[in-house]
Design a protein around this motif. Structure first.
Motif, PDB file in Angstrom:
ATOM      1  N   ASP A 118       0.955  -1.159   0.142  1.00 54.34           N
ATOM      2  CA  ASP A 118       0.160  -0.084   0.038  1.00 54.34           C
ATOM      3  C   ASP A 118       0.891   1.261  -0.072  1.00 54.34           C
ATOM      4  O   ASP A 118       1.521   1.566   0.924  1.00 54.34           O
ATOM      5  CB  ASP A 118      -0.916   0.144   1.467  1.00 54.34           C
ATOM      6  CG  ASP A 118      -2.021   1.060   1.326  1.00 54.34           C
ATOM      7  OD1 ASP A 118      -1.699   2.326   0.758  1.00 54.34           O
ATOM      8  OD2 ASP A 118      -2.864   1.042   2.192  1.00 54.34           O
ATOM      9  N   CYS A 171      -4.325  -6.138  -3.480  1.00 52.38           N
ATOM     10  CA  CYS A 171      -4.926  -5.165  -3.268  1.00 52.38           C
ATOM     11  C   CYS A 171      -6.172  -4.838  -4.291  1.00 52.38           C
ATOM     12  O   CYS A 171      -5.866  -4.821  -5.553  1.00 52.38           O
ATOM     13  CB  CYS A 171      -4.067  -3.979  -3.145  1.00 52.38           C
ATOM     14  SG  CYS A 171      -2.895  -3.712  -1.742  1.00 52.38           S
ATOM     15  N   GLN A 176      -8.299  -1.410   0.087  1.00 50.64           N
ATOM     16  CA  GLN A 176      -9.117  -1.383   1.415  1.00 50.64           C
ATOM     17  C   GLN A 176      -9.498  -2.969   1.298  1.00 50.64           C
ATOM     18  O   GLN A 176     -10.220  -3.390   2.525  1.00 50.64           O
ATOM     19  CB  GLN A 176     -10.617  -0.756   0.978  1.00 50.64           C
ATOM     20  CG  GLN A 176     -10.116   0.940   0.815  1.00 50.64           C
ATOM     21  CD  GLN A 176      -9.616   1.577   2.021  1.00 50.64           C
ATOM     22  OE1 GLN A 176     -10.463   1.415   3.094  1.00 50.64           O
ATOM     23  NE2 GLN A 176      -8.555   2.019   2.231  1.00 50.64           N
ATOM     24  N   TYR A 177      -9.378  -3.569   0.646  1.00 50.94           N
ATOM     25  CA  TYR A 177      -9.763  -5.133   0.501  1.00 50.94           C
ATOM     26  C   TYR A 177      -8.467  -5.898  -0.205  1.00 50.94           C
ATOM     27  O   TYR A 177      -7.683  -5.253  -0.645  1.00 50.94           O
ATOM     28  CB  TYR A 177     -10.959  -5.346  -0.272  1.00 50.94           C
ATOM     29  CG  TYR A 177     -12.265  -4.705   0.150  1.00 50.94           C
ATOM     30  CD1 TYR A 177     -12.975  -5.647   1.085  1.00 50.94           C
ATOM     31  CD2 TYR A 177     -12.699  -3.541   0.043  1.00 50.94           C
ATOM     32  CE1 TYR A 177     -14.001  -4.689   1.827  1.00 50.94           C
ATOM     33  CE2 TYR A 177     -13.641  -2.700   0.574  1.00 50.94           C
ATOM     34  CZ  TYR A 177     -14.479  -3.547   1.303  1.00 50.94           C
ATOM     35  OH  TYR A 177     -15.510  -2.913   1.745  1.00 50.94           O
ATOM     36  N   ASP A 202     -11.685  -8.011   4.090  1.00 55.02           N
ATOM     37  CA  ASP A 202     -11.947  -6.454   4.471  1.00 55.02           C
ATOM     38  C   ASP A 202     -10.679  -5.928   5.416  1.00 55.02           C
ATOM     39  O   ASP A 202     -10.769  -6.356   6.359  1.00 55.02           O
ATOM     40  CB  ASP A 202     -13.190  -6.410   5.027  1.00 55.02           C
ATOM     41  CG  ASP A 202     -13.644  -4.761   5.354  1.00 55.02           C
ATOM     42  OD1 ASP A 202     -12.781  -4.030   5.189  1.00 55.02           O
ATOM     43  OD2 ASP A 202     -14.705  -4.708   5.298  1.00 55.02           O
ATOM     44  N   ARG A 204     -10.134  -2.584   6.125  1.00 51.21           N
ATOM     45  CA  ARG A 204     -10.169  -1.085   6.295  1.00 51.21           C
ATOM     46  C   ARG A 204      -9.776  -0.974   7.711  1.00 51.21           C
ATOM     47  O   ARG A 204      -9.335   0.180   8.128  1.00 51.21           O
ATOM     48  CB  ARG A 204     -11.713  -0.934   5.958  1.00 51.21           C
ATOM     49  CG  ARG A 204     -12.047  -0.559   4.581  1.00 51.21           C
ATOM     50  CD  ARG A 204     -13.423  -0.445   4.342  1.00 51.21           C
ATOM     51  NE  ARG A 204     -14.252  -1.370   5.014  1.00 51.21           N
ATOM     52  CZ  ARG A 204     -15.586  -1.324   4.453  1.00 51.21           C
ATOM     53  NH1 ARG A 204     -16.142  -0.412   4.012  1.00 51.21           N
ATOM     54  NH2 ARG A 204     -16.434  -2.353   4.928  1.00 51.21           N
TER      55      ARG A 204
END
Length: 449
Positions: A118, A171, A176-177, A202, A204
Motif C-alpha cells: 500500500d 490489493c 481497502q480489500y 476487508d 479497512r
C-alpha cells in the motif's frame, strides 16, 4: 507460482525425468509439497547477455521472490519478500547499490509471490501458503500477514488472519480489500474443485481483518471451480483473475451492467460484476494454467508503464506456467484479444461448448538467442511493461526484454542469463530493472539497446 526446488505439480509424472535431465533442483507452482529450505546456488553452462548491463547485485536477498518500491518523501525504499520474510533497502543515494535498512525475520515463510504494498499507508501484504512453516497443501494453514512499514527500518506485523486461500494476495479498491487465491484445494474443500478460488478480506481496519465466508470467481474452468493463481488490477480498476481455465476480469466498484444477467448493479469486492475475459486457446497454452496477466490501457509512459492505447484496451497479456521435459513444451507468453468476450461468454463456457479468446501472438524462450535448454526450466513467469518494452523472467533462462509494439510478433531485443539464474520477477524502476532471483538475490540491470 513456482519454487526453485520442487517440480511443477501440473505435470507430476515428469518429475523424475526432469530432474535427471537437469542439474537444477525442482520446484512447483502450486500443488505439490516439498522442502522448505532456501534454494541452493547452481551452476550450469556459461551465462549469456546482450544489450543489457548488470550494474548491481544484492546477494544477501537470496531467496527473493518478489519486490516493490515505496516513497517516503524524497526517500526511495525497496521492499523485498521471500522465504526469509521481509527486507527493506534504501535506494536514495545509489539505486545501483541498495543499502539494507530493515528486516522482518520469518524463516520458513512460503512464499510471498507477487507481494503487494500500500503506497499511501505504507504496508505490505504477505500471503501465507499452506506449505509455510512445514505445512502442506492438504491440511496446512493459510492466511495473510499485514506488515507495517511506516518506519522502513522496523517492519512489524500489524495483524494476521487465517484465510482458506493463501498463495497470492492482491490489493482491491485502494488496498481497502484483498483478494487471495490458490493453491490446490485442501482436503476439507469440495472434491470436485480443481484448486482454490478467491476469498475476499476487508482490511479497512488493518488490525482486525474480516474474511468474507463465501469465495468468489467460481466455475472459472468451463464451469468447474478451479485454481485461481493471481490477480492484477488494471488502470481502469478492473481486477483480472488468472489461473487454470484462463483470465477473467471484474469491476469491483461502481454501477455496471452485468453481462451474465443483463442487469445493472453495484459492484463490490465481495460481489464483483463480470467485465470480460475467458479461456485461452489450448493451441497457445495447452496446460490451461494462466499464471498472471496484464491489460494495457491508458497512456503510461513512466516506470512501470504500459503501452499507450495499443489495442484500444482489447488485449490481454497472460503467462502460461507449465513445465515439460525440454524447453519446447514449457509455458509461453500469450497475447490474446478480449473482443467478443464483453457479453459474458467466458462465464457461460462449458466442456461441451467451450469459449476461448482469440490468440494474437505468443513468445517462447525456447530456441531464442541466449537460451540454454540444458540449464533448466524455460517456463514464462512474471513480467513488467514500460512503454513498448516488456521485460520477463524465465527462471533458468534469465531475464528477457521484448519489443511488443507489434503484438502479433513480439521480438527479443535483449537478454540477461547468468549461469545460476533462477529469475522469478522483474520490475522497472527509475530507468533500471530489478530482478528478484531466488538464487542470486536481486540483480539490477540496465537496458543498453
Amino acid at each position: 507460482m513456482r519454487r526453485w526446488f520442487l517440480r511443477s505439480s501440473l505435470l507430476l509424472v515428469t518429475v523424475a525425468a526432469a530432474l535427471a535431465a537437469s542439474t537444477l533442483p525442482a520446484v512447483a507452482c502450486g500443488e505439490e509439497d516439498g522442502p522448505h529450505t532456501a534454494a541452493p546456488r547452481v551452476t550450469g553452462a556459461p551465462g549469456a547477455e546482450k544489450n543489457v548491463k548488470a550494474v548491481g547485485n544484492v546477494p544477501d536477498a537470496q531467496g527473493a521472490i518478489a519486490l516493490q518500491f515505496l516513497q517516503y518523501g524524497n526517500r526511495d525504499v525497496m521492499v523485498v519478500s521471500g522465504e526469509f520474510g521481509v527486507k527493506t533497502y534504501d535506494l536514495t543515494a545509489n539505486p545501483k547499490a541498495p543499502k539494507l535498512i530493515g528486516q522482518l525475520n520469518m524463516p520458513g515463510m512460503w512464499e510471498t509471490e507477487d507481494t503487494e504494498v500500500d503506497p499511501v499507508r505504507k504496508r505490505v501484504f504477505l500471503a501465507r501458503d499452506p506449505r509455510a512453516f512445514g505445512g502442506n497443501v492438504r491440511t496446512g494453514e493459510s492466511g495473510i500477514y499485514i506488515v507495517d512499514l511506516a518506519n522502513p527500518e522496523k517492519p512489524s506485523i500489524m495483524s494476521y488472519v487465517k484465510v482458506p486461500a493463501g498463495h497470492t494476495t492482491t490489493c482491491i479498491n485502494d488496498c481497502q480489500y484483498l483478494w487471495t487465491g490458490g493453491p490446490a484445494k485442501a482436503d476439507s474443500m469440495p472434491a470436485e474443485w480443481g484448486g482454490r478460488p478467491i476469498w475476499v478480506t476487508d482490511i479497512r481496519n488493518p488490525r482486525k481483518p474480516k474474511v468474507f465466508p463465501n469465495p468468489i470467481e467460481l466455475a472459472r474452468n468451463d464451469g468447474k471451480t478451479d485454481y485461481v493463481h493471481d490477480v492484477q488490477v488494471d488502470e481502469t480498476g478492473v481486477a483480472w483473475a488468472s489461473g487454470r481455465g484462463g483470465v477473467r476480469g471484474y469491476w469491483t466498484a461502481g454501477m455496471h451492467k452485468d453481462p451474465v444477467t443483463g442487469k445493472h448493479r453495484l459492484a463490490s469486492p465481495s460481489d464483483p460484476v463480470p467485465y470480460a475475459g475467458g479461456g485461452i486457446k489450448e493451441t497457445a497454452a495447452p496446460s490451461k494454467f494462466m499464471h498472471n496477466s496484464f491489460r494495457p490501457v491508458g497512456d503510461r509512459s513512466k516506470d512501470g508503464g504500459g503501452t499507450g492505447n495499443w489495442g484500444n484496451g482489447n488485449l490481454i497479456y497472460a503467462t502460461e506456467e507449465s513445465f515439460l521435459d525440454g524447453c519446447a513444451g514449457d509455458g509461453v507468453l500469450v497475447i490474446a484479444s478480449l473482443e467478443g468476450s464483453y457479453g459474458g461468454a467466458g462465464w457461460r463456457s462449458t466442456p461441451q461448448q467451450p469459449y476461448r479468446l482469440n490468440t494474437v501472438g505468443t513468445w517462447s524462450v525456447a530456441g531464442q538467442e541466449g537460451s540454454d535448454p540444458a540449464s533448466g526450466d524455460c517456463s514464462a513467469h512474471y513480467f513488467d511493461v514500460r512503454e513498448k518494452v516488456l521485460v520477463q523472467s524465465f527462471y533458468a533462462q534469465g531475464t528477457r526484454f521484448l519489443d511488443v509494439s507489434d503484438p502479433t510478433n513480439p521480438k527479443q531485443i535483449a537478454y540477461y542469463r547468468p549461469a545460476d539464474a533462477a529469475a522469478w520477477a522483474p520490475y522497472w524502476h527509475r530507468g533500471l530493472v530489478y530482478v528478484a532471483d531466488n538464487n542470486r538475490g536481486i540483480d539490477i540491470l540496465e537496458l543498453t539497446a
